[in-house]
Design a protein around this motif. Structure first.
Motif, PDB file in Angstrom:
ATOM      1  N   THR A   1      11.832   2.374 -12.118  1.00 50.94           N
ATOM      2  CA  THR A   1      10.918   3.596 -12.624  1.00 50.94           C
ATOM      3  C   THR A   1      10.076   2.728 -13.663  1.00 50.94           C
ATOM      4  OG1 THR A   1      12.743   4.058 -14.226  1.00 50.94           O
ATOM      5  CG2 THR A   1      12.727   5.151 -11.978  1.00 50.94           C
ATOM      6  N   ALA A   2       9.024   3.603 -14.095  1.00 52.41           N
ATOM      7  CA  ALA A   2       8.135   3.306 -15.030  1.00 52.41           C
ATOM      8  C   ALA A   2       7.209   4.491 -15.506  1.00 52.41           C
ATOM      9  CB  ALA A   2       7.204   2.290 -14.344  1.00 52.41           C
ATOM     10  N   THR A   3       6.796   4.327 -16.555  1.00 52.83           N
ATOM     11  CA  THR A   3       6.062   5.477 -17.271  1.00 52.83           C
ATOM     12  C   THR A   3       4.575   5.048 -17.307  1.00 52.83           C
ATOM     13  OG1 THR A   3       7.869   5.978 -18.697  1.00 52.83           O
ATOM     14  CG2 THR A   3       5.805   6.792 -19.670  1.00 52.83           C
ATOM     15  N   ASP A   4       3.771   5.814 -16.938  1.00 46.50           N
ATOM     16  CA  ASP A   4       2.253   5.584 -16.888  1.00 46.50           C
ATOM     17  C   ASP A   4       1.632   5.892 -18.453  1.00 46.50           C
ATOM     18  OD1 ASP A   4       1.547   8.364 -17.172  1.00 46.50           O
ATOM     19  OD2 ASP A   4       1.090   8.565 -15.417  1.00 46.50           O
ATOM     20  N   SER A   5       0.381   5.677 -18.462  1.00 45.97           N
ATOM     21  CA  SER A   5      -0.219   5.489 -19.961  1.00 45.97           C
ATOM     22  C   SER A   5      -0.200   6.995 -20.312  1.00 45.97           C
ATOM     23  CB  SER A   5      -1.661   5.150 -19.900  1.00 45.97           C
ATOM     24  OG  SER A   5      -2.606   5.907 -18.868  1.00 45.97           O
ATOM     25  N   MET A   6      -0.038   8.215 -19.603  1.00 44.45           N
ATOM     26  CA  MET A   6       0.175   9.450 -19.969  1.00 44.45           C
ATOM     27  C   MET A   6       1.588   9.888 -20.284  1.00 44.45           C
ATOM     28  SD  MET A   6      -2.650  11.424 -17.602  1.00 44.45           S
ATOM     29  CE  MET A   6      -2.537  12.986 -18.504  1.00 44.45           C
ATOM     30  N   GLY A   7       2.589   9.074 -20.095  1.00 49.04           N
ATOM     31  CA  GLY A   7       3.809   9.220 -20.483  1.00 49.04           C
ATOM     32  C   GLY A   7       4.774   9.916 -19.255  1.00 49.04           C
ATOM     33  N   ARG A   8       4.157   9.836 -17.825  1.00 49.86           N
ATOM     34  CA  ARG A   8       4.815  10.457 -16.856  1.00 49.86           C
ATOM     35  C   ARG A   8       5.640   9.377 -16.157  1.00 49.86           C
ATOM     36  NH1 ARG A   8      -0.588  12.424 -14.263  1.00 49.86           N
ATOM     37  NH2 ARG A   8      -1.094  10.325 -14.361  1.00 49.86           N
ATOM     38  N   LYS A   9       6.867   9.818 -15.990  1.00 52.68           N
ATOM     39  CA  LYS A   9       7.720   8.889 -15.475  1.00 52.68           C
ATOM     40  C   LYS A   9       7.855   9.273 -13.831  1.00 52.68           C
ATOM     41  CE  LYS A   9      12.485   7.491 -15.641  1.00 52.68           C
ATOM     42  NZ  LYS A   9      13.997   7.763 -16.184  1.00 52.68           N
ATOM     43  N   GLY A  10       7.677   7.726 -13.265  1.00 50.83           N
ATOM     44  CA  GLY A  10       7.427   7.606 -11.716  1.00 50.83           C
ATOM     45  C   GLY A  10       8.397   6.366 -11.093  1.00 50.83           C
ATOM     46  N   ALA A  11       8.400   6.493  -9.898  1.00 53.07           N
ATOM     47  CA  ALA A  11       8.901   5.383  -9.213  1.00 53.07           C
ATOM     48  C   ALA A  11       7.903   4.135  -8.884  1.00 53.07           C
ATOM     49  CB  ALA A  11       9.692   5.845  -7.886  1.00 53.07           C
ATOM     50  N   VAL A  12       8.078   3.072  -8.879  1.00 49.49           N
ATOM     51  CA  VAL A  12       7.208   2.021  -8.580  1.00 49.49           C
ATOM     52  C   VAL A  12       7.569   1.407  -7.277  1.00 49.49           C
ATOM     53  CG1 VAL A  12       6.153  -0.182  -9.427  1.00 49.49           C
ATOM     54  CG2 VAL A  12       7.036   1.536 -11.083  1.00 49.49           C
ATOM     55  N   LEU A  13       6.533   1.575  -6.218  1.00 50.95           N
ATOM     56  CA  LEU A  13       6.445   0.815  -4.879  1.00 50.95           C
ATOM     57  C   LEU A  13       5.681  -0.302  -4.926  1.00 50.95           C
ATOM     58  CD1 LEU A  13       6.541   4.363  -3.321  1.00 50.95           C
ATOM     59  CD2 LEU A  13       8.532   2.726  -3.617  1.00 50.95           C
ATOM     60  N   ALA A  14       5.806  -1.420  -4.404  1.00 55.10           N
ATOM     61  CA  ALA A  14       4.909  -2.484  -4.162  1.00 55.10           C
ATOM     62  C   ALA A  14       4.985  -3.227  -2.982  1.00 55.10           C
ATOM     63  CB  ALA A  14       5.426  -3.523  -5.290  1.00 55.10           C
ATOM     64  N   LEU A  15       3.699  -3.549  -2.523  1.00 49.28           N
ATOM     65  CA  LEU A  15       3.615  -4.453  -1.434  1.00 49.28           C
ATOM     66  C   LEU A  15       2.463  -5.546  -1.732  1.00 49.28           C
ATOM     67  CD1 LEU A  15       4.312  -4.713   1.716  1.00 49.28           C
ATOM     68  CD2 LEU A  15       2.398  -3.163   2.038  1.00 49.28           C
ATOM     69  N   GLY A  16       2.811  -6.778  -0.988  1.00 45.98           N
ATOM     70  CA  GLY A  16       1.849  -7.805  -1.005  1.00 45.98           C
ATOM     71  C   GLY A  16       0.795  -7.179   0.114  1.00 45.98           C
ATOM     72  N   THR A  17      -0.334  -7.990  -0.278  1.00 48.27           N
ATOM     73  CA  THR A  17      -1.548  -7.776   0.715  1.00 48.27           C
ATOM     74  C   THR A  17      -1.399  -7.718   2.007  1.00 48.27           C
ATOM     75  OG1 THR A  17      -2.756  -9.669   0.242  1.00 48.27           O
ATOM     76  CG2 THR A  17      -3.435  -7.874  -1.216  1.00 48.27           C
ATOM     77  N   ASN A  18      -0.754  -8.842   2.528  1.00 44.38           N
ATOM     78  CA  ASN A  18      -0.551  -8.821   4.105  1.00 44.38           C
ATOM     79  C   ASN A  18       0.878  -8.634   4.524  1.00 44.38           C
ATOM     80  OD1 ASN A  18       0.517 -11.214   3.415  1.00 44.38           O
ATOM     81  ND2 ASN A  18      -0.601 -12.625   4.564  1.00 44.38           N
ATOM     82  N   GLY A  19       1.719  -7.810   3.446  1.00 48.41           N
ATOM     83  CA  GLY A  19       2.992  -7.551   4.013  1.00 48.41           C
ATOM     84  C   GLY A  19       4.307  -8.618   3.833  1.00 48.41           C
ATOM     85  N   ASP A  20       3.842  -9.636   3.534  1.00 47.07           N
ATOM     86  CA  ASP A  20       4.686 -10.840   3.410  1.00 47.07           C
ATOM     87  C   ASP A  20       4.390 -11.521   2.183  1.00 47.07           C
ATOM     88  OD1 ASP A  20       2.837 -12.357   4.159  1.00 47.07           O
ATOM     89  OD2 ASP A  20       3.678 -12.989   6.178  1.00 47.07           O
TER      90      ASP A  20
END
Length: 395
Positions: free
Chosen positions: A324-343
């Motif tokens: 989880t992380a907090t954005d610049s407005m203080g809202r908490k969310g889940a962080v999802l990530a992916l490289g540009t070609n999947g690997d």
């Protein structure tokens, strides 16, 4: 024999069992998410948005970002807030169950589907963007790839002409109205700020002319600027025609139908790349969909289409849940990530990725980052969005 056995069990199984199992999975996801959000997560926020179809600019900045990775600001700091590794969450019973990207995406889909259906004449967004600029330090192969992606040839120009001579983070807020009638308005340059990596960078910036600052995206406008557009008679490429406001508002609300549309877009854009450049990118369909999600989740999708998009994403390989992380407005969310070609490999570097912060409780996209993992080149916070009925109106 196996078919007969399967048929027998289907006959004996209570009619509501499939629904009951699905509901049980959904309840467990809700319990896990509640436990995750009850933990005292912390994280430095992201910042904000940019113009649609922004990949070339992100590409250049992302390659430059590695030069000063350690000094970057606004990096999403993903944490579970409990001392557990990201993805491990205490449940109400005190046991630990892993939350993965698929669970987050399915929970987001369930929440998005429950949102009320609204409509209007214009889709409004308010976004804050921070982009990172720095002198580029590229290998010859990387420079050729940048030139190819941008469709430019920089022969005869000095290195100073090609990239920023200073290291800085430039932020501003933008409001935009995109109409079903293809009329649009933007207000750019709201609350502009620039942060320099050092006093020497600021001193060098002061020696640049206004035109140099504008060309290098280092300008800080004195006041916001309003732009009005009329695209009603413009002839658009097929790949752009299908992404106009009126078309996006009609995207399929079933995952299979939406995936079919997305795969058509993917093939159409690869065909366009081939016709213009003689080659296609190495990005997989999963990477394409994750990249498109940056715009689609902040766009005029119906609740059903947004839920379908999350469900399509849930089936794609390579998406990682970072905590989880907090954005610049203080809202908490889940962080999802992916490289540009999947690997996480490819012509723009193995450390390039897109990260989305989503709130699974509402199904809303809060923020996104693009670029090097340690020093993102573009960060956005989606401050407000929704349908309005006139230019200049706000939800």
């Amino acid at each position: 024999m196996n078919h007969d056995t399967d048929a027998m069990f289907r006959t004996l199984k209570p009619a509501g069992l499939d629904t009951t199992v699905a509901e049980a999975h959904a309840r467990r996801r809700e319990q896990d998410l509640a436990a995750a959000w009850d933990a005292t997560g912390s994280g430095r926020g992201v910042s904000a948005p940019a113009a649609r179809r922004r990949m070339p600019r992100v590409l250049v900045a992302g390659l430059a970002a590695g030069a000063v990775a350690a000094s970057a600001a606004f990096v999403i700091a993903a944490t579970d807030g409990s001392g557990n590794s990201p993805g491990a969450r205490p449940t109400a019973s005190g046991t630990v169950r892993a939350l993965d990207a698929r669970a987050i995406l399915l929970a987001s889909a369930d929440s998005a589907a429950k949102a009320p259906l609204t409509t209007g004449a214009y889709w409004y967004t308010r976004e804050r963007e921070t982009h990172f600029v720095a002198p580029m330090k590229l290998t010859e192969a990387q420079q050729k790839e940048v030139d190819r992606k941008l469709g430019t040839r920089l022969k005869g120009k000095t290195k100073a002409d090609k990239s920023s001579p200073v290291t800085a983070w430039v932020s501003h807020t933008q409001e935009s109205w995109s109409g079903r009638d293809r009329h649009a308005r933007t207000i750019v340059g709201i609350d502009p700020k620039i942060k320099f990596a050092s006093p020497a960078d600021e001193a060098k910036w002061r020696t640049l002319s206004e035109s140099q600052r504008a060309r290098l995206q280092l300008d800080v406008p004195a006041e916001p600027h309003v732009n009005n557009y009329d695209f009603s008679h413009a002839k658009l490429l097929k790949t752009d025609e299908e992404k106009q406001v009126s078309a996006l508002a009609k995207l399929p609300s079933d995952p299979a139908g939406l995936e079919k549309t997305l795969r058509k877009w993917y093939q159409d854009e690869r065909a366009l790349e081939m016709s213009l450049d003689g080659r296609t990118s190495e990005n997989s369909f999963a990477a394409y969909v994750f990249g498109e999600a940056q715009d689609l989740l902040a766009g005029p999708l119906t609740p059903g289409a947004k839920a379908a998009l999350y469900r399509v994403l849930a089936e794609q390989p390579g998406i990682r849940y970072l905590g989880t992380a907090t954005d610049s407005m203080g809202r908490k969310g889940a962080v999802l990530a992916l490289g540009t070609n999947g690997d996480d490999t490819g012509p723009i570097g193995k450390n390039f990725e897109i990260r989305l912060i989503v709130d699974p409780r509402s199904g809303r996209l809060l923020a996104q980052e693009s670029g090097d993992r340690k020093a993102p080149s573009l960060t956005m916070t989606y401050e407000a969005m929704g349908w309005v009925n006139s230019l200049g109106a706000r939800p």
